[in-house]
Design a protein around this motif. Structure first.
Motif, mmCIF file in Angstrom:
data_model
loop_
_atom_site.group_PDB
_atom_site.id
_atom_site.type_symbol
_atom_site.label_atom_id
_atom_site.label_comp_id
_atom_site.label_asym_id
_atom_site.label_seq_id
_atom_site.Cartn_x
_atom_site.Cartn_y
_atom_site.Cartn_z
ATOM 1 N N LEU A 150 0.832 -1.205 0.000
ATOM 2 C CA LEU A 150 0.000 0.000 0.000
ATOM 3 C C LEU A 150 0.868 1.257 0.000
ATOM 4 C CD1 LEU A 150 -2.671 -0.955 2.693
ATOM 5 C CD2 LEU A 150 -2.702 -1.413 0.226
ATOM 6 N N ILE A 151 0.316 2.363 -0.434
ATOM 7 C CA ILE A 151 1.023 3.645 -0.331
ATOM 8 C C ILE A 151 1.267 3.908 1.156
ATOM 9 C CG2 ILE A 151 0.778 6.156 -0.623
ATOM 10 C CD1 ILE A 151 -0.714 5.549 -3.231
ATOM 11 N N GLY A 152 2.503 4.227 1.491
ATOM 12 C CA GLY A 152 2.864 4.493 2.887
ATOM 13 C C GLY A 152 3.241 3.251 3.670
ATOM 14 N N GLN A 153 3.075 2.073 3.071
ATOM 15 C CA GLN A 153 3.375 0.826 3.813
ATOM 16 C C GLN A 153 4.875 0.686 4.046
ATOM 17 O OE1 GLN A 153 1.503 -2.725 2.260
ATOM 18 N NE2 GLN A 153 2.881 -4.089 3.366
ATOM 19 N N LYS A 154 5.234 0.466 5.321
ATOM 20 C CA LYS A 154 6.648 0.273 5.649
ATOM 21 C C LYS A 154 7.030 -1.177 5.389
ATOM 22 C CE LYS A 154 7.174 4.033 8.841
ATOM 23 N NZ LYS A 154 7.158 4.535 10.191
ATOM 24 N N THR A 155 8.093 -1.349 4.626
ATOM 25 C CA THR A 155 8.618 -2.688 4.363
ATOM 26 C C THR A 155 10.135 -2.597 4.508
ATOM 27 O OG1 THR A 155 9.054 -2.410 1.990
ATOM 28 C CG2 THR A 155 6.791 -2.973 2.596
ATOM 29 N N THR A 156 10.813 -3.720 4.390
ATOM 30 C CA THR A 156 12.270 -3.662 4.559
ATOM 31 C C THR A 156 12.931 -2.859 3.436
ATOM 32 O OG1 THR A 156 12.442 -5.799 3.482
ATOM 33 C CG2 THR A 156 12.507 -5.807 5.884
ATOM 34 N N THR A 157 12.278 -2.783 2.263
ATOM 35 C CA THR A 157 12.849 -1.991 1.165
ATOM 36 C C THR A 157 12.173 -0.628 1.016
ATOM 37 O OG1 THR A 157 11.434 -3.274 -0.304
ATOM 38 C CG2 THR A 157 13.750 -3.921 -0.190
ATOM 39 N N SER A 158 11.205 -0.343 1.864
ATOM 40 C CA SER A 158 10.608 1.012 1.901
ATOM 41 C C SER A 158 10.424 1.367 3.380
ATOM 42 C CB SER A 158 9.269 1.050 1.154
ATOM 43 O OG SER A 158 8.343 0.109 1.694
ATOM 44 N N PRO A 159 11.542 1.541 4.090
ATOM 45 C CA PRO A 159 11.455 1.723 5.547
ATOM 46 C C PRO A 159 10.730 2.998 5.965
ATOM 47 C CG PRO A 159 13.725 1.972 4.770
ATOM 48 C CD PRO A 159 12.931 1.490 3.613
ATOM 49 N N ARG A 160 10.631 3.978 5.040
ATOM 50 C CA ARG A 160 9.872 5.193 5.367
ATOM 51 C C ARG A 160 8.464 5.132 4.769
ATOM 52 N NH1 ARG A 160 15.098 7.151 5.096
ATOM 53 N NH2 ARG A 160 15.057 7.483 2.873
ATOM 54 N N GLY A 161 8.098 3.981 4.252
ATOM 55 C CA GLY A 161 6.761 3.816 3.669
ATOM 56 C C GLY A 161 6.828 3.915 2.155
ATOM 57 N N ARG A 162 5.972 3.171 1.461
ATOM 58 C CA ARG A 162 5.995 3.191 -0.014
ATOM 59 C C ARG A 162 5.653 4.590 -0.520
ATOM 60 N NH1 ARG A 162 3.422 -1.061 -4.183
ATOM 61 N NH2 ARG A 162 3.889 0.041 -6.103
ATOM 62 N N ASP A 163 6.558 5.114 -1.301
ATOM 63 C CA ASP A 163 6.386 6.453 -1.871
ATOM 64 C C ASP A 163 5.968 6.270 -3.337
ATOM 65 O OD1 ASP A 163 6.664 8.900 -3.064
ATOM 66 O OD2 ASP A 163 8.665 9.314 -2.238
ATOM 67 N N PRO A 164 4.732 6.671 -3.677
ATOM 68 C CA PRO A 164 4.282 6.446 -5.065
ATOM 69 C C PRO A 164 5.089 7.253 -6.076
ATOM 70 C CG PRO A 164 2.660 7.725 -3.834
ATOM 71 C CD PRO A 164 3.709 7.304 -2.849
ATOM 72 N N GLY A 165 5.747 8.331 -5.605
ATOM 73 C CA GLY A 165 6.593 9.116 -6.509
ATOM 74 C C GLY A 165 7.815 8.336 -6.937
ATOM 75 N N ILE A 166 8.210 7.359 -6.136
ATOM 76 C CA ILE A 166 9.380 6.539 -6.469
ATOM 77 C C ILE A 166 8.947 5.175 -7.007
ATOM 78 C CG2 ILE A 166 11.430 5.371 -5.511
ATOM 79 C CD1 ILE A 166 11.508 7.628 -3.390
ATOM 80 N N ALA A 167 8.012 4.546 -6.301
ATOM 81 C CA ALA A 167 7.651 3.158 -6.634
ATOM 82 C C ALA A 167 6.340 3.058 -7.412
ATOM 83 C CB ALA A 167 7.532 2.339 -5.349
ATOM 84 N N GLY A 168 5.650 4.192 -7.642
ATOM 85 C CA GLY A 168 4.331 4.127 -8.285
ATOM 86 C C GLY A 168 3.296 3.632 -7.290
ATOM 87 N N PRO A 169 2.036 3.771 -7.635
ATOM 88 C CA PRO A 169 0.983 3.266 -6.749
ATOM 89 C C PRO A 169 0.865 1.741 -6.862
ATOM 90 C CG PRO A 169 0.032 4.298 -8.702
ATOM 91 C CD PRO A 169 1.513 4.446 -8.827
ATOM 92 N N PRO A 170 0.179 1.097 -5.925
ATOM 93 C CA PRO A 170 0.046 -0.372 -5.985
ATOM 94 C C PRO A 170 -0.673 -0.830 -7.255
ATOM 95 C CG PRO A 170 -0.963 0.545 -3.980
ATOM 96 C CD PRO A 170 -0.472 1.694 -4.773
ATOM 97 N N ILE A 171 -0.320 -2.024 -7.713
ATOM 98 C CA ILE A 171 -1.003 -2.607 -8.890
ATOM 99 C C ILE A 171 -2.221 -3.383 -8.408
ATOM 100 C CG2 ILE A 171 -0.801 -4.330 -10.733
ATOM 101 C CD1 ILE A 171 2.133 -3.697 -10.974
ATOM 102 N N GLY A 172 -3.376 -3.026 -8.933
ATOM 103 C CA GLY A 172 -4.596 -3.812 -8.685
ATOM 104 C C GLY A 172 -4.701 -4.856 -9.785
ATOM 105 N N VAL A 173 -4.470 -6.106 -9.447
ATOM 106 C CA VAL A 173 -4.429 -7.142 -10.490
ATOM 107 C C VAL A 173 -5.801 -7.318 -11.133
ATOM 108 C CG1 VAL A 173 -4.095 -9.627 -10.862
ATOM 109 C CG2 VAL A 173 -2.372 -8.302 -9.627
ATOM 110 N N CYS A 174 -6.862 -7.336 -10.341
ATOM 111 C CA CYS A 174 -8.200 -7.499 -10.932
ATOM 112 C C CYS A 174 -8.528 -6.311 -11.844
ATOM 113 C CB CYS A 174 -9.263 -7.637 -9.841
ATOM 114 S SG CYS A 174 -9.247 -9.253 -9.051
ATOM 115 N N GLU A 175 -8.206 -5.105 -11.376
ATOM 116 C CA GLU A 175 -8.477 -3.914 -12.185
ATOM 117 C C GLU A 175 -7.691 -3.977 -13.487
ATOM 118 O OE1 GLU A 175 -7.870 -3.992 -8.999
ATOM 119 O OE2 GLU A 175 -9.230 -2.680 -7.917
ATOM 120 N N MET A 176 -6.435 -4.388 -13.392
ATOM 121 C CA MET A 176 -5.564 -4.422 -14.565
ATOM 122 C C MET A 176 -6.072 -5.427 -15.602
ATOM 123 S SD MET A 176 -1.505 -5.216 -14.643
ATOM 124 C CE MET A 176 -1.751 -6.814 -13.926
#
Ligand SMILES: Cc1ncc(C[n+]2csc(CCOP(=O)(O)OP(=O)(O)O)c2C)c(N)n1
Ligand code: SF4
Length: 280
Positions: A154-180
């Protein structure tokens, strides 16, 4: 599982026998699962087992396992399963189904496997309308390898590779597989369901039945997405992880049926409305 005879006798005050009301699906092995406490992979495995039993598909099923925490899924089922290399489950399933169309073929894949490493295989199998079922376990993270960001984090989700939270400006927004996949005309069925309550699990069964019918009726590609927990890599208790799905994850990944080219449209009894032409 039935109770031990002593417990059974005690519960009945020594009269009669307990009726078994809940048991393991016949197609499942009795191996203790390796998943962490509170992980919903185990529930989804059970749902798969229930469906294979319910449709009587045991003899002709071939399942395809992914990489990720469910890499050992083949240990929990008695029917045939193949281990696909990273992300290639949809391609392997395509080959099996085309070689022997009488088989019931499904893949079982996490979001790292299906939507990152194997995105091309997944999209092209859907685009070709391969007559397979995909059971897609979206827990928004790479569980097995240590909690890295996934395409579904999710946007803002902290993970080991996004310790400050997922930044959509860097990683893009999450992919919705059903939507796609919704725009692809050869897709027969697409649905998403959270695995957070008995009611939702009941809905999951309903969606899985339709996905299986899609294949049995040769209608094409069917995918059911399960919003699943990863309490360990999310750093939450199992209960908090369930609440997190219901409160937060569903805001990004809306549950429901996206495409259904399997269920016949309901006949309407409403009288036809006379339309007045307004255009020239
Ligand atoms: C080409 C390649 N990419 C990545 C990996 C490492 N890898 C193996 S399993 C996995 C995570 C899978 O996560 P997911 O599919 O989301 O399943 P989960 O463990 O969360 O159930 C990764 C990154 C790898 N071995 N090879
Ligand atoms: S790491 Fe996460 S996805 Fe993997 S078994 Fe544990 S809780 Fe489940």
């Amino acid at each position: 599982m039935g109770q031990a005879p002593e417990a059974c006798a005690a519960a009945n005050n020594g009269h009669g026998e307990c009726e078994v009301v809940f048991d393991r699906p016949e197609c499942m092995t009795d191996k203790v699962m390796h998943y962490c406490p509170g992980c919903t992979h185990g529930i989804i495995h059970r749902l798969v087992g229930e469906m294979i039993d319910e449709f009587g598909l045991f003899e002709r099923t071939v399942g395809v396992c992914p990489v990720g925490c469910s890499v050992f899924a083949f240990e929990y089922f008695h029917f045939d399963m193949i281990e696909a290399s990273h992300g290639r489950a949809a391609a392997v399933a395509t080959a099996v189904k085309r070689a022997d169309p009488n088989r019931f073929v499904f893949t079982y894949q996490g979001d790292g496997d299906l939507a990152a490493i194997g995105l091309a295989e997944s999209v092209h199998a859907a685009a070709r309308g391969e007559n397979i079922c995909v059971f897609f376990v979206n827990n928004g993270i790479y569980g097995m390898t240590g909690g890295q960001m996934a395409p579904t984090s999710l946007i803002g989700q902290k993970t080991t590779t996004s310790p400050r939270g997922r930044d959509p400006g860097i990683a893009g927004p999450p992919i919705g597989v059903c939507e796609m996949l919704s725009s692809l005309p050869a897709v027969a069925y697409l649905a998403r369901v959270p695995i957070t309550s008995p009611k939702n699990i009941h809905t999951a069964r309903k969606y899985m039945r339709t996905a299986i019918r899609a294949q049995l009726e040769r209608k094409g590609f069917a995918l059911v997405e399960f919003l699943s927990t990863c309490p360990v890599q999310w750093g939450m208790t199992p209960i908090k992880a369930m609440e997190h799905i219901d409160k937060t994850v569903v805001q990004t990944f809306k549950p429901g049926v996206f495409i259904d080219r399997v269920t016949p449209p309901k006949e309407t009894t409403a009288p036809a409305v006379e339309r007045t032409a307004v255009a020239p």
